[in-house]
Design a protein around this motif. Structure first.
Motif, PDB file in Angstrom:
ATOM      1  N   SER A 141       0.829  -1.200   0.000  1.00 16.92           N
ATOM      2  CA  SER A 141       0.000   0.000   0.000  1.00 16.92           C
ATOM      3  C   SER A 141       0.866   1.253   0.000  1.00 16.92           C
ATOM      4  CB  SER A 141      -0.914  -0.015   1.227  1.00 16.92           C
ATOM      5  OG  SER A 141      -1.558   1.230   1.403  1.00 16.92           O
ATOM      6  N   LEU A 142       1.883   1.271   0.853  1.00 16.20           N
ATOM      7  CA  LEU A 142       2.803   2.408   0.914  1.00 16.20           C
ATOM      8  C   LEU A 142       3.491   2.622  -0.430  1.00 16.20           C
ATOM      9  CD1 LEU A 142       4.266   4.599   2.549  1.00 16.20           C
ATOM     10  CD2 LEU A 142       5.953   2.856   3.225  1.00 16.20           C
ATOM     11  N   GLY A 143       3.879   1.530  -1.085  1.00 17.65           N
ATOM     12  CA  GLY A 143       4.547   1.632  -2.378  1.00 17.65           C
ATOM     13  C   GLY A 143       3.676   2.317  -3.419  1.00 17.65           C
ATOM     14  N   TYR A 144       2.384   1.973  -3.438  1.00 17.47           N
ATOM     15  CA  TYR A 144       1.491   2.584  -4.431  1.00 17.47           C
ATOM     16  C   TYR A 144       1.096   4.007  -4.047  1.00 17.47           C
ATOM     17  CZ  TYR A 144       1.412  -1.847  -6.822  1.00 17.47           C
ATOM     18  OH  TYR A 144       1.798  -2.978  -7.509  1.00 17.47           O
ATOM     19  N   PHE A 145       1.102   4.330  -2.739  1.00 15.39           N
ATOM     20  CA  PHE A 145       0.936   5.724  -2.338  1.00 15.39           C
ATOM     21  C   PHE A 145       2.130   6.560  -2.800  1.00 15.39           C
ATOM     22  CE2 PHE A 145      -2.153   4.538   1.181  1.00 15.39           C
ATOM     23  CZ  PHE A 145      -3.175   5.347   0.725  1.00 15.39           C
ATOM     24  N   MET A 146       3.323   5.953  -2.764  1.00 13.91           N
ATOM     25  CA  MET A 146       4.541   6.674  -3.132  1.00 13.91           C
ATOM     26  C   MET A 146       4.694   6.871  -4.642  1.00 13.91           C
ATOM     27  SD  MET A 146       7.301   4.806  -0.640  1.00 13.91           S
ATOM     28  CE  MET A 146       8.667   5.414  -1.648  1.00 13.91           C
ATOM     29  N   ASN A 177       7.024   9.266  -9.620  1.00 17.18           N
ATOM     30  CA  ASN A 177       6.844   9.730 -10.994  1.00 17.18           C
ATOM     31  C   ASN A 177       7.356  11.162 -11.166  1.00 17.18           C
ATOM     32  OD1 ASN A 177       5.679   7.351 -11.881  1.00 17.18           O
ATOM     33  ND2 ASN A 177       3.589   8.029 -11.514  1.00 17.18           N
ATOM     34  N   VAL A 178       7.061  12.011 -10.167  1.00 16.41           N
ATOM     35  CA  VAL A 178       7.524  13.394 -10.229  1.00 16.41           C
ATOM     36  C   VAL A 178       9.049  13.448 -10.224  1.00 16.41           C
ATOM     37  CG1 VAL A 178       7.588  15.608  -8.999  1.00 16.41           C
ATOM     38  CG2 VAL A 178       5.452  14.333  -9.160  1.00 16.41           C
ATOM     39  N   GLY A 179       9.660  12.664  -9.317  1.00 17.99           N
ATOM     40  CA  GLY A 179      11.116  12.645  -9.228  1.00 17.99           C
ATOM     41  C   GLY A 179      11.768  12.114 -10.495  1.00 17.99           C
ATOM     42  N   LEU A 180      11.209  11.046 -11.058  1.00 14.93           N
ATOM     43  CA  LEU A 180      11.759  10.482 -12.290  1.00 14.93           C
ATOM     44  C   LEU A 180      11.598  11.448 -13.453  1.00 14.93           C
ATOM     45  CD1 LEU A 180      10.552   6.761 -12.078  1.00 14.93           C
ATOM     46  CD2 LEU A 180      12.888   7.600 -11.822  1.00 14.93           C
ATOM     47  N   GLY A 181      10.468  12.154 -13.482  1.00 15.32           N
ATOM     48  CA  GLY A 181      10.255  13.131 -14.543  1.00 15.32           C
ATOM     49  C   GLY A 181      11.299  14.226 -14.508  1.00 15.32           C
ATOM     50  N   SER A 211       8.048  -1.630  -0.561  1.00 14.71           N
ATOM     51  CA  SER A 211       7.436  -0.373  -0.982  1.00 14.71           C
ATOM     52  C   SER A 211       8.280   0.316  -2.041  1.00 14.71           C
ATOM     53  CB  SER A 211       7.279   0.564   0.232  1.00 14.71           C
ATOM     54  OG  SER A 211       6.556  -0.048   1.263  1.00 14.71           O
ATOM     55  N   LEU A 212       9.590   0.369  -1.802  1.00 12.36           N
ATOM     56  CA  LEU A 212      10.477   1.086  -2.721  1.00 12.36           C
ATOM     57  C   LEU A 212      10.537   0.412  -4.090  1.00 12.36           C
ATOM     58  CD1 LEU A 212      13.383   1.943  -0.254  1.00 12.36           C
ATOM     59  CD2 LEU A 212      11.762   3.546  -1.269  1.00 12.36           C
ATOM     60  N   VAL A 213      10.652  -0.919  -4.097  1.00 13.23           N
ATOM     61  CA  VAL A 213      10.747  -1.630  -5.387  1.00 13.23           C
ATOM     62  C   VAL A 213       9.429  -1.518  -6.150  1.00 13.23           C
ATOM     63  CG1 VAL A 213      11.124  -3.853  -6.515  1.00 13.23           C
ATOM     64  CG2 VAL A 213      12.546  -3.191  -4.572  1.00 13.23           C
ATOM     65  N   LEU A 214       8.300  -1.638  -5.447  1.00  9.93           N
ATOM     66  CA  LEU A 214       7.005  -1.494  -6.119  1.00  9.93           C
ATOM     67  C   LEU A 214       6.848  -0.093  -6.715  1.00  9.93           C
ATOM     68  CD1 LEU A 214       4.514  -3.328  -3.702  1.00  9.93           C
ATOM     69  CD2 LEU A 214       5.179  -4.043  -6.002  1.00  9.93           C
ATOM     70  N   ALA A 215       7.203   0.920  -5.920  1.00  8.40           N
ATOM     71  CA  ALA A 215       7.043   2.298  -6.393  1.00  8.40           C
ATOM     72  C   ALA A 215       7.959   2.602  -7.577  1.00  8.40           C
ATOM     73  CB  ALA A 215       7.317   3.275  -5.244  1.00  8.40           C
ATOM     74  N   PHE A 216       9.234   2.198  -7.479  1.00 10.42           N
ATOM     75  CA  PHE A 216      10.184   2.535  -8.538  1.00 10.42           C
ATOM     76  C   PHE A 216       9.974   1.671  -9.785  1.00 10.42           C
ATOM     77  CE2 PHE A 216      12.381   4.880  -5.256  1.00 10.42           C
ATOM     78  CZ  PHE A 216      12.918   5.953  -5.960  1.00 10.42           C
ATOM     79  N   SER A 217       9.567   0.406  -9.598  1.00  9.04           N
ATOM     80  CA  SER A 217       9.316  -0.428 -10.781  1.00  9.04           C
ATOM     81  C   SER A 217       8.100   0.091 -11.540  1.00  9.04           C
ATOM     82  CB  SER A 217       9.121  -1.895 -10.385  1.00  9.04           C
ATOM     83  OG  SER A 217       7.993  -2.060  -9.532  1.00  9.04           O
ATOM     84  N   PHE A 218       7.038   0.463 -10.811  1.00  4.10           N
ATOM     85  CA  PHE A 218       5.845   0.964 -11.494  1.00  4.10           C
ATOM     86  C   PHE A 218       6.073   2.367 -12.039  1.00  4.10           C
ATOM     87  CE2 PHE A 218       1.305   2.095 -11.937  1.00  4.10           C
ATOM     88  CZ  PHE A 218       0.906   0.990 -12.650  1.00  4.10           C
ATOM     89  N   GLY A 219       6.842   3.189 -11.301  1.00  7.21           N
ATOM     90  CA  GLY A 219       7.148   4.518 -11.796  1.00  7.21           C
ATOM     91  C   GLY A 219       7.987   4.476 -13.060  1.00  7.21           C
ATOM     92  N   THR A 220       8.992   3.595 -13.082  1.00  6.30           N
ATOM     93  CA  THR A 220       9.831   3.445 -14.274  1.00  6.30           C
ATOM     94  C   THR A 220       9.042   2.836 -15.421  1.00  6.30           C
ATOM     95  OG1 THR A 220      11.718   3.081 -12.799  1.00  6.30           O
ATOM     96  CG2 THR A 220      12.049   2.579 -15.126  1.00  6.30           C
TER      97      THR A 220
END
Length: 306
Positions: free
Chosen positions: A107-112, A117-121, A158-167
């Motif tokens: 849940s935290l990963g998808y909140f992040m 996305n903003v940071g990667l952009g 959380s971090l891997v979910l957020a960064f994998s989906f963001g990337t």
């Protein structure tokens, strides 16, 4: 009449959006039904049955043209393959998080993810970051640092979910395919790997596919439930502004958060609560910034329609 028709379309869009995000949010309840089936094997079946289900769906909807164009240009499939590998990583880790009862971390990963996305952009696409967006990203970094200091460990799921989906989202923007066609091509590229891995499991007598009817049915259904919310999301995306979709998006991790606490009874330590609160504040700032940055005409139109 035009106003009424527009309102009706918007209402349908909201209904489609709610359907998609509620289904995604309830995914932990589905993946918790698997008993004794490793996350890796569930992932293989999710890829295989998603691909087969999408074959029928694409045929029914007559959507083969963009897929044929994509497959006719192998040079452009590199980014699609990158998307496929990232989404497979995301799917597999998500299933693992449910299997090991780390749904709060998921849940935290998808909140992040929006903040990632903003940071990667900014880092990759050199996009300008609004001041409030910068504060939101800083709060997310602070939240992770607090959890690291207070718990002595990173919330790696959380971090891997957020960064994998963001990337994944970053690469997906560069692929000229709609959601349905894109998912089909991604699963099609993963299909040979999934079949080989499943064949190895069967040869090693580690496969659970035909253990019993319940397990077999669940594994086949995993492909169907992957595609259904995507169809609903596509219906929402055609009818709603991105800002509206952005607000609906928070339903997914919110439902996961509630399920983790009330259904799976996962413990919520003080450092984790602090992390969530900081992320929520960051998301509120991010959402406000996104709302304020809309074109002036859109804001005037929204105000006059109230």
């Amino acid at each position: 009449m035009t106003t009424i028709a527009t309102a009706q379309e918007t209402g349908r869009g909201v209904a489609f959006g709610l359907t998609a995000y509620v289904m995604w949010g309830c995914f932990p309840l589905f993946f918790a039904l698997f008993q004794g089936v490793p996350a890796f094997e569930i992932l293989l079946h999710r890829v295989i049955w998603s691909c087969l289900f999408l074959v029928g769906l694409v045929t029914l909807l007559g959507r083969w043209s963009p897929i044929r164009r994509a497959l006719a240009e192998p040079r452009r499939l590199g980014r699609v393959l990158g998307c496929a590998l990232l989404i497979a990583l995301n799917w597999g880790l998500y299933i693992y998080s449910v299997e090991t009862r780390h749904v709060l971390q998921a849940s935290l990963g998808y909140f992040m993810t929006p903040l990632v996305n903003v940071g990667l952009g900014m880092l990759v696409l050199r996009e300008r970051m609004a001041r409030l967006q910068g504060v939101a990203v800083a709060l997310a970094v602070l939240a992770i640092a607090i959890q690291l200091v207070m718990l002595g460990e990173l919330p790696w799921i959380s971090l891997v979910l957020a960064f994998s989906f963001g990337t994944y989202g970053l690469l997906r923007k560069q692929v000229p395919l709609d959601g349905l066609s894109g998912l089909f091509v991604e699963t099609l590229l993963l299909l040979p790997l999934a079949l080989m891995a499943l064949g190895w499991l069967a040869q090693a007598e580690l496969s659970h596919f035909l253990d019993d009817g319940r397990t077999t049915s669940l594994l086949v259904a995993s492909g169907v439930i992957t595609a259904l919310p995507l169809l609903a999301f596509a219906g929402a995306a055609r009818r709603l502004r991105l800002a509206t979709l952005g607000f609906l998006m928070y339903l997914n991790p919110t439902i996961q958060f509630v399920i983790a606490l009330l259904v799976f009874h996962e413990p919520l330590a003080v450092p984790q609560l602090v992390t969530f609160v900081l992320i929520w504040i960051g998301l509120a700032l991010y959402s406000w910034s996104a709302w304020q940055s809309r074109p002036r005409e859109a804001r005037v139109s929204t105000a006059s329609s109230r």
